[in-house]
Structures are given as C-alpha cells and as structure tokens.
Write a protein that holds these residues in place. Structure first.
Motif, PDB file in Angstrom:
ATOM      1  N   LEU A   1       0.472  -1.284   0.049  1.00  0.00           N
ATOM      2  CA  LEU A   1       0.105   0.200   0.121  1.00  0.00           C
ATOM      3  C   LEU A   1       0.993   1.357   0.182  1.00  0.00           C
ATOM      4  O   LEU A   1       1.722   1.179   1.066  1.00  0.00           O
ATOM      5  CB  LEU A   1      -0.534   0.483   1.509  1.00  0.00           C
ATOM      6  CG  LEU A   1      -2.152  -1.003   1.161  1.00  0.00           C
ATOM      7  CD1 LEU A   1      -2.646  -0.861   2.431  1.00  0.00           C
ATOM      8  CD2 LEU A   1      -2.681  -1.124   0.312  1.00  0.00           C
ATOM      9  N   ARG A   2       0.589   2.382  -0.491  1.00  0.00           N
ATOM     10  CA  ARG A   2       1.572   3.882  -0.684  1.00  0.00           C
ATOM     11  C   ARG A   2       0.270   4.583  -0.242  1.00  0.00           C
ATOM     12  O   ARG A   2      -0.718   4.761  -1.017  1.00  0.00           O
ATOM     13  CB  ARG A   2       1.535   3.810  -2.255  1.00  0.00           C
ATOM     14  CG  ARG A   2       2.760   3.101  -2.522  1.00  0.00           C
ATOM     15  CD  ARG A   2       3.939   2.942  -0.878  1.00  0.00           C
ATOM     16  NE  ARG A   2       5.307   2.312  -1.753  1.00  0.00           N
ATOM     17  CZ  ARG A   2       5.120   0.469  -0.965  1.00  0.00           C
ATOM     18  NH1 ARG A   2       4.167   0.125  -0.803  1.00  0.00           N
ATOM     19  NH2 ARG A   2       5.915   0.282  -1.595  1.00  0.00           N
TER      20      ARG A   2
ATOM     21  N   ARG B   1       0.722  -0.009 -10.867  1.00  0.00           N
ATOM     22  CA  ARG B   1       2.213   0.439  -9.776  1.00  0.00           C
ATOM     23  C   ARG B   1       2.251  -1.318  -9.210  1.00  0.00           C
ATOM     24  O   ARG B   1       3.352  -0.915  -9.918  1.00  0.00           O
ATOM     25  CB  ARG B   1       1.878   0.837  -8.575  1.00  0.00           C
ATOM     26  CG  ARG B   1       2.756   1.647  -7.497  1.00  0.00           C
ATOM     27  CD  ARG B   1       2.902   2.119  -6.881  1.00  0.00           C
ATOM     28  NE  ARG B   1       1.671   1.948  -5.799  1.00  0.00           N
ATOM     29  CZ  ARG B   1       2.000   0.229  -4.724  1.00  0.00           C
ATOM     30  NH1 ARG B   1       2.664  -0.139  -4.483  1.00  0.00           N
ATOM     31  NH2 ARG B   1       1.124   0.230  -4.299  1.00  0.00           N
TER      32      ARG B   1
ATOM     33  N   SER C   1      -3.491   2.038  -8.513  1.00  0.00           N
ATOM     34  CA  SER C   1      -2.821   1.256  -7.998  1.00  0.00           C
ATOM     35  C   SER C   1      -2.141  -0.160  -9.018  1.00  0.00           C
ATOM     36  O   SER C   1      -0.809  -0.971  -8.959  1.00  0.00           O
ATOM     37  CB  SER C   1      -4.008   0.659  -6.731  1.00  0.00           C
ATOM     38  OG  SER C   1      -3.428   1.618  -6.434  1.00  0.00           O
TER      39      SER C   1
ATOM     40  N   VAL D   1      -2.503   7.533  -3.306  1.00  0.00           N
ATOM     41  CA  VAL D   1      -2.652   6.472  -4.176  1.00  0.00           C
ATOM     42  C   VAL D   1      -4.619   7.200  -4.672  1.00  0.00           C
ATOM     43  O   VAL D   1      -5.093   7.757  -4.053  1.00  0.00           O
ATOM     44  CB  VAL D   1      -2.507   5.568  -4.268  1.00  0.00           C
ATOM     45  CG1 VAL D   1      -3.377   4.724  -5.344  1.00  0.00           C
ATOM     46  CG2 VAL D   1      -1.547   4.935  -4.475  1.00  0.00           C
TER      47      VAL D   1
END
Length: 128
Positions: A10-11, A23, A20, A14
């Motif tokens: 997880l980032r 990525r 996501s 976003v």
C-alpha cells in the motif's frame, strides 16, 4: 498473498484503484517503484503537474486515464495542457488506460515502461 504482504504494498496518496494496479504491475515486473502523486515544479518553482506516478530523476510521468477523461471535454483539455507543460520542461509522459492493465496487454505495458526507463538512463539494479 498474506495480509501483511498486501499492507506492505500500500502507498499513501493513491487516487484510484487503477493507479494502484499500474504501480503493482510495475512492481511485479521488477522495475523500480515510481513515486505516487507528487507535485513537479517548473523552472520558476511553481507547481505545474502532479502525475499519478513518476520517476522524478529520469523525468518520466505515468498517467492513468480513466474513461471520464475522454468523456469530459474540459478534463481532456486539462490533461493535454498538463502533458504539454511537462514536455516543455523535459519530461516524457506515458499514458495508460484500462486496456493497458488487462492481463493480455500487461507485457507490452511493462515493456513500454522498461524501454522508457532505459532510454532515460536507468539500468537494471539501479535505484531511481
């Protein structure tokens, strides 16, 4: 995949699930991880764009374009202007749609990103 492994992917920042997925496609291909939704300043220090994903040092911006980008003329215009601003200061802009994320198209999508990274000076094993 365990919940712990998923959490590690997880980032913050976003904006959408497709961003996501793009990525994670990059991550799973072993390519360097791009920054997520960070502002880029022009030569005068003013913010000019906030790409979905980017490789700042190499000046590569990756944009996921949802269907609303094409269906809303004002949004489409803003996207074109945004990309022009980035190109004017030496950035490469790669744009993707949901078709690029489909399993049958994923290898070509990864190759497009890999080729651009290499063209901009990245070498496997280097951080960006």
């Amino acid at each position: 995949m365990t919940a712990r492994a998923a959490v590690e992917l997880l980032r913050p920042g976003v904006d959408s699930p497709p961003e996501s997925r793009l990525r994670l496609l990059i991550h799973n291909a072993g390519l360097p991880e791009p920054e997520v939704n960070q502002w880029i300043a022009g030569p005068d220090g003013r913010a000019i764009s906030r790409p979905d994903l980017q490789y700042r040092r190499l000046r590569i911006a990756l944009e996921y374009e949802g269907e609303h980008h094409l269906l809303d003329p004002a949004q489409w215009h803003r996207d074109i202007e945004r990309d022009d601003r980035l190109r004017q200061v030496g950035w490469v802009v790669l744009r993707f749609t949901k078709k690029h994320l489909r399993q049958e198209n994923a290898p070509a999508t990864v190759e497009k990103i890999r080729r651009t990274l290499l063209d901009r000076g990245w070498r496997p094993g280097q951080s960006v």
